[in-house]
Design an enzyme around this catalytic site. Structure first.
Site, PDB file in Angstrom:
ATOM      1  N   CYS A 182      -2.689   7.994   4.793  1.00 56.85           N
ATOM      2  CA  CYS A 182      -2.676   7.707   3.358  1.00 56.85           C
ATOM      3  C   CYS A 182      -4.037   7.891   2.707  1.00 56.85           C
ATOM      4  CB  CYS A 182      -2.153   6.300   3.109  1.00 56.85           C
ATOM      5  SG  CYS A 182      -3.120   4.999   3.907  1.00 56.85           S
TER       6      CYS A 182
ATOM      7  N   GLU B  36       0.888  -1.163   0.000  1.00 54.89           N
ATOM      8  CA  GLU B  36       0.000   0.000   0.000  1.00 54.89           C
ATOM      9  C   GLU B  36       0.923   1.208   0.000  1.00 54.89           C
ATOM     10  OE1 GLU B  36      -1.150   3.218   1.051  1.00 54.89           O
ATOM     11  OE2 GLU B  36      -1.658   2.411   3.024  1.00 54.89           O
TER      12      GLU B  36
END
Length: 480
Positions: free
Chosen positions: A288, A254
């Site tokens: 994020c 990720e």
């Protein structure tokens, strides 16, 4: 200041024993500058021993019943829940996350472990219709899911407990062993969690933990031939370096995002502004899936801008241990200076500063910008800090096209009262998740989670990660 109760000098867990190392590195509270401890710095030799231990641990995990794996994870969740106050204080101390947010992170981590415990007894294959093709009539069978073996897990600082649980929980549910490398800036909570898991009954060598600087041993770990899979959460440049060193093995990553939010002219302005402020500035923007770009319809732009700036101004900024604090420091002064430089650069190129734009040490005040050039760093790169940029649009397709410009995407969002508009945007937005009447910041730990575009390398979310950490084995009986 509450101290973190960890024997930090012996922070390497190898072969079921806690060890020290020749070199140490400090862990510093980003708000106070206080030294919380010094963790051991692993090297390539420690990697060799940790992976060898993990190979033995993988055999032990493979031999455990799914029920026993589930029991261990449930026991760890119960223990974590009972020790929530200490873990929350440790998160706040080593990351600067406000104590209310740190407490929520502990609650989420408990849930992640419980989801993992439940998934341990759900991982199953299914029967295969071998007679569906000529020649298979006398055959029957099924497939099962087996662990891949040793997983190298590398985690960031921004959620130092829950993101570790998102690696360890599914890995153990699937019957794997793990070599964990926590963030350099925030390793103490990972050490605490490892001790809790061992006390819950995890086989002694199923978890090996290496603290220290990634540059000293990262390539040795990710490139090791006995590591079957790498699970990494972090920045794109580090992800690229890992891929270069990994060789032929599974990689799940990720790699960050640049969260766009569209606010339509029929949106509830106050609700949307409040959600976007929370999504942009929670965890000091070090998220994020945080809100970074706001595309607001011309018809409500001025009203929304006023509501957003007003809500930003009401945020309490300061000491993370104060329960009233909404926004604490960033992980360090260098990161705060970077965000300020990016904001200043945008202003120098014509952007308008609507709020914030100041820093003191690691504390960066929540910053709102308008009229930002599309190619300014604060708009086209992941900021990972407390800054949000406002843009106008007249037509929905214009906003969607702008939202889709980022190379890395996880979540996008839209505020609208029109189901038709919401469905249209959900189809067109190139992101791994689209939030309707919510900010990009929403995440349920049970849902699939990962990147789109160049960041699309596997999925987290307990059920989905557990399957990524498993492999199929076909068992076929020839009855003739």
């Amino acid at each position: 200041m509450m101290h973190v109760a960890v024997d930090t000098g012996r922070s390497l867990l190898i072969g079921g024993r806690w060890e020290a190392a020749e070199q140490t590195m400090p862990v510093v509270n980003p708000w106070s500058g206080e030294a919380l401890g010094a963790v051991a710095c692993a090297d390539a030799g420690h990697v060799e021993r940790a992976v060898a231990s993990a190979l033995r641990g993988a055999d032990a995990m493979r031999d455990l019943s799914t029920g026993e794996r589930s029991r261990i994870l449930h026991a760890a969740a119960t223990a974590l829940e009972g020790d929530a106050e200490r873990f929350a204080a440790a998160i706040a101390a080593e990351t600067g996350k406000p104590i209310r947010a740190a407490t929520r992170e502990v609650g989420r981590a408990v849930n992640t472990l419980r989801l993992s415990a439940e998934e341990a007894v759900r991982l199953a294959g299914e029967t295969i219709a071998f007679d569906s093709f000529p020649g298979g009539e006398a055959r029957s069978g099924h497939y099962v899911l087996e662990p891949v073996g040793v997983i190298a897990a590398i985690t960031p600082f921004n959620d130092p407990l829950n993101l570790v649980c998102h690696k360890l929980g599914p890995a153990f549910a699937a019957g794997n062993a793990v070599v964990l490398k926590p963030a350099e800036q925030a390793p103490l909570v990972a050490v605490m969690l490892a001790k809790l898991l061992v006390a819950a009954g995890l086989p002694a060598e199923a978890l090996n933990l290496l603290t220290g600087r990634g540059r000293d041993f990262g390539d040795a770990l990710t490139g090791h031939g006995d590591v079957a899979m790498i699970s990494f959460t972090g920045g794109a440049s580090v992800g690229q370096a890992i891929c270069r060193s990994a060789g032929v093995k599974r990689v799940a990553m990720e790699l960050g995002g640049n969260g766009p939010v569209i606010v339509m002219d029929d949106a509830d302005v106050e609700k949307a502004a409040a959600a976007c402020v929370s999504g942009a500035f929670g965890a000091a923007g070090q998220n994020c899936i945080g809100v970074q770009r706001l595309y607001v319809h011309d018809a409500i732009y001025d009203v929304f801008r006023g509501a957003l700036v007003a809500a930003t101004g009401r945020l309490r900024v300061g000491d993370p241990m104060d329960p009233a604090t909404d926004v604490g420091p960033m992980i360090g002064g260098d990161e705060a200076a970077r965000i300020l430089a990016w904001a200043d650069e945008a202003v120098a190129r014509g952007a308008t500063l609507l709020a914030g734009g100041e820093r003191a040490g690691a504390l960066m005040r929540p910053t709102v910008l308008a009229d930002v050039p599309d190619d300014a760093r604060v708009a086209c790169h992941e900021a990972f800090g407390p800054v949000v940029s406002l843009f106008r649009f007249a037509e929905l397709d214009e906003a969607i096209d702008a939202a889709n410009r980022a190379d890395y995407a996880i979540h996008a969002a839209i505020f609208t009262e029109s189901l038709k508009v919401a469905r249209y945007a959900a189809r067109r937005l190139r992101a791994a998740g689209v939030m309707i009447n919510d900010s990009t910041d929403y995440r349920l730990d049970a849902m699939p989670f990962g990147g789109a575009g160049r960041g699309n390398m596997g999925r987290e979310g307990v059920r989905f990660a557990a399957r990524e950490m498993s492999q199929t084995k076909v068992i076929c009986f020839h009855d003739a």
